[in-house]
Structures are given as structure tokens and as C-alpha cells.
Scaffold this active site. Structure first.
Site, PDB file in Angstrom:
ATOM      1  N   ASN A   9     -17.128   6.496  74.695  1.00 49.14           N
ATOM      2  CA  ASN A   9     -17.524   5.094  74.537  1.00 49.14           C
ATOM      3  C   ASN A   9     -18.813   4.881  75.325  1.00 49.14           C
ATOM      4  O   ASN A   9     -18.807   4.874  76.558  1.00 49.14           O
ATOM      5  CB  ASN A   9     -16.418   4.180  75.063  1.00 49.14           C
ATOM      6  CG  ASN A   9     -16.805   2.712  75.020  1.00 49.14           C
ATOM      7  OD1 ASN A   9     -17.770   2.325  74.367  1.00 49.14           O
ATOM      8  ND2 ASN A   9     -16.048   1.889  75.733  1.00 49.14           N
ATOM      9  N   LYS A  11     -20.614   2.247  75.516  1.00 51.20           N
ATOM     10  CA  LYS A  11     -20.758   0.880  76.021  1.00 51.20           C
ATOM     11  C   LYS A  11     -22.186   0.372  75.752  1.00 51.20           C
ATOM     12  O   LYS A  11     -22.772   0.727  74.731  1.00 51.20           O
ATOM     13  CB  LYS A  11     -20.346   0.804  77.497  1.00 51.20           C
ATOM     14  CG  LYS A  11     -18.930   1.374  77.722  1.00 51.20           C
ATOM     15  CD  LYS A  11     -18.393   1.129  79.098  1.00 51.20           C
ATOM     16  CE  LYS A  11     -16.990   1.726  79.211  1.00 51.20           C
ATOM     17  NZ  LYS A  11     -16.370   1.420  80.514  1.00 51.20           N
ATOM     18  N   HIS A  96     -10.606  -3.202  73.867  1.00 49.81           N
ATOM     19  CA  HIS A  96     -11.043  -2.548  75.102  1.00 49.81           C
ATOM     20  C   HIS A  96     -10.930  -3.521  76.276  1.00 49.81           C
ATOM     21  O   HIS A  96     -11.116  -4.736  76.129  1.00 49.81           O
ATOM     22  CB  HIS A  96     -12.479  -2.054  74.951  1.00 49.81           C
ATOM     23  CG  HIS A  96     -12.931  -1.175  76.057  1.00 49.81           C
ATOM     24  ND1 HIS A  96     -13.401  -1.666  77.261  1.00 49.81           N
ATOM     25  CD2 HIS A  96     -12.967   0.178  76.172  1.00 49.81           C
ATOM     26  CE1 HIS A  96     -13.701  -0.661  78.051  1.00 49.81           C
ATOM     27  NE2 HIS A  96     -13.452   0.466  77.420  1.00 49.81           N
ATOM     28  N   GLU A  98     -12.817  -4.319  78.597  1.00 47.81           N
ATOM     29  CA  GLU A  98     -13.983  -5.175  78.847  1.00 47.81           C
ATOM     30  C   GLU A  98     -14.069  -6.304  77.823  1.00 47.81           C
ATOM     31  O   GLU A  98     -14.536  -7.402  78.139  1.00 47.81           O
ATOM     32  CB  GLU A  98     -15.256  -4.320  78.847  1.00 47.81           C
ATOM     33  CG  GLU A  98     -15.326  -3.431  80.081  1.00 47.81           C
ATOM     34  CD  GLU A  98     -16.134  -2.168  79.880  1.00 47.81           C
ATOM     35  OE1 GLU A  98     -16.819  -2.035  78.852  1.00 47.81           O
ATOM     36  OE2 GLU A  98     -16.061  -1.293  80.772  1.00 47.81           O
ATOM     37  N   GLY A 174     -13.338   1.608  88.502  1.00 48.13           N
ATOM     38  CA  GLY A 174     -14.287   0.892  89.360  1.00 48.13           C
ATOM     39  C   GLY A 174     -13.667   0.127  90.508  1.00 48.13           C
ATOM     40  O   GLY A 174     -14.286  -0.766  91.077  1.00 48.13           O
ATOM     41  N   SER A 214     -11.235   6.906  83.716  1.00 46.43           N
ATOM     42  CA  SER A 214     -12.227   7.684  84.486  1.00 46.43           C
ATOM     43  C   SER A 214     -11.976   9.188  84.404  1.00 46.43           C
ATOM     44  O   SER A 214     -11.843   9.870  85.431  1.00 46.43           O
ATOM     45  CB  SER A 214     -12.247   7.227  85.953  1.00 46.43           C
ATOM     46  OG  SER A 214     -12.621   5.864  86.034  1.00 46.43           O
TER      47      SER A 214
END
Length: 252
Positions: A9, A11, A96, A98, A174, A214
Site C-alpha cells: 500500500n 498510500k 483501511h 486511515e 506508529g 508494520s
């Protein structure tokens, strides 16, 4: 055998020159190396047609990062399933973390998008996963169960077998927290058991479930060796061929 998949992905990254260069590098890598998994990318929508031109023989799957829940109409900035199908895109990410965080997407939105994607012959990659607060409160199993049921349980058995699920532990992205392979396996097995309870074990065993927390070259092999993890949805490490190729090779 379930499909083994490494999906990148991208992004909101790469200008058009850099995107084209990485696609050409990926094509060269794929043509010169035997891989034991399918390789997919989800570049920004602006580059989807370029990707289809570069990967004209379908060496690498091309996915959008999102699609509309509406078939057509006055929805400025949206991209429909029909548009994606018309340029032979393979499918789309849906839900997703986000999109959920910044655009307020819900599992009901995801359900409508998934059904539209399947109607157009597109492969949905349905993303789910719990936040740090939900994990610390011990709600992770219930959250993922609810997400899976709301987004997927209106589908037929044949339809759900065409969906790829990507489990994203939002709390491990993150935040400085790290999900162990065992924690990832626990949720992957949980998702498969939820599907089995509704559709039967045979159907559940055909659904590919990717890990989206991650994944990096140094942890990919251990993560992918877990029995219910069928690959990864890769973020930052998908933006460099050196890192992405090492993750692909974790299946060798």
C-alpha cells in the site's frame, strides 16, 4: 491451498516519475525471480492506469486504495467500482485504518463497498483491527468480531471466499508498541474461527488473511510462518524495492 499474498500500500507517496520507476523495478524483479506468493500493489489512484500499462501481463496485481460505496452520481472526488473495472484494476483496499480514522468510514460503509466490488468482479481487501485503547481495555477480540460480522456477513459463502482480509492492529502502527507474531496469529485464528462459525470450516480455510502491522524485512519470515497468516499488507517497506523484495522472499 490459500493464496499467499504480499501487497504494498503506497498510500499518498511518490510523484509520477518515482512511481513509474518503482513499478518498472518491480516488474524487472518479478520477471527475474521466482516468487512463492502473489505480489500486489495499491498505488495512488492517479497512477492506476500507468500501473496496468506497465504490468500488462498481470505479473503484479493492481489495486486502488479505496472506492466509493455509490455506483455513480454527484460524488466529487470519488472513484466507482465500475470505473476501476473498466481499466482492469484487480480490486481495492476497503476500510483501511486511515480511511476509518480520517474519513469516518464505518463497517456498514465497508459492507456496501465490498458488495459493489464483488458485483464488478473486483477483489476486495477488507481491512480491520483494533485501536490501542481497545487493545488495552481487552476489547480486541470483540471489536474484530463485530467488524468482521458487520462488513462481511451479508455475503454468500461463495462471495466471502473471494474477499481477502487484512488485519491491522492500529495500536502497533506508529505508536511505539509492537505486535508479536503470536499476538498477530491469535487474531488471525480468531477471524478465521468467526468465519467458520458462520460459513463452515471449509469456507474459512479458503479465505486469505493478511497481516498489516508494520511488516519489515527482518520480521516478515517469522510473521508469515504463523499458520493463519497468509501474507502481509505492507506500508512503508513497499516504497523501496530492496525492502519489498526481501519481504516477498520471506515466502521462499
Amino acid at each position: 491451498m490459500r493464496r499467499k499474498i504480499v501487497a504494498g500500500n503506497w498510500k499518498m507517496n511518490k510523484n509520477v516519475i518515482d512511481a513509474q520507476q518503482l513499478m518498472i523495478q518491480l516488474l524487472s524483479y518479478k520477471n527475474n525471480n521466482a516468487t512463492n506468493c502473489e505480489v500486489w500493489i495499491a498505488p495512488p489512484s492517479l497512477y492506476l492506469m500507468m500501473a496496468k500499462d506497465i504490468f500488462e501481463n498481470d505479473e503484479i496485481g493492481v489495486f486502488s486504495q479505496d472506492m466509493s460505496e455509490h455506483e455513480s452520481g454527484a460524488y466529487t472526488g470519488e472513484i466507482s467500482a465500475d470505473m476501476l473495472e473498466s481499466i482492469d484494476v484487480n480490486g481495492s483496499l476497503i476500510g483501511h485504518s486511515e480511511r476509518r480514522q480520517y474519513h469516518g468510514e464505518t463497517d456498514s460503509h465497508c459492507n456496501r463497498k465490498i458488495k459493489l466490488a464483488l458485483d464488478k468482479g473486483l477483489t476486495p481487501i477488507y481491512c480491520n483491527g483494533e485501536t490501542l485503547e481497545q487493545r488495552k481495555a481487552g476489547q480486541h477480540l470483540e471489536v474484530v468480531k463485530n467488524q468482521t460480522e458487520v462488513a462481511l456477513f451479508t455475503l454468500s459463502a461463495e462471495e466471502i471466499k473471494k474477499v481477502v482480509i487484512a488485519y491491522e492492529p492500529v495500536w502497533a502502527i506508529g505508536t511505539g508498541e509492537t505486535a508479536s507474531p503470536e499476538q498477530a496469529q491469535e487474531i488471525h485464528a480468531h477471524i478465521r474461527n468467526i468465519i467458520a462459525a458462520k460459513y463452515g470450516q471449509e469456507v474459512a480455510d479458503e479465505v486469505s488473511i493478511l497481516y498489516g502491522g508494520s511488516v519489515k524485512p527482518d520480521n516478515a519470515k517469522e510473521i508469515f510462518s504463523q499458520p493463519d497468516i497468509d501474507g502481509g499488507l505492507i506500508g512503508g517497506a513497499a516504497l523501496k524495492l530492496e525492502d519489498f523484495s526481501k519481504i516477498i522472499e520471506a515466502f521462499n
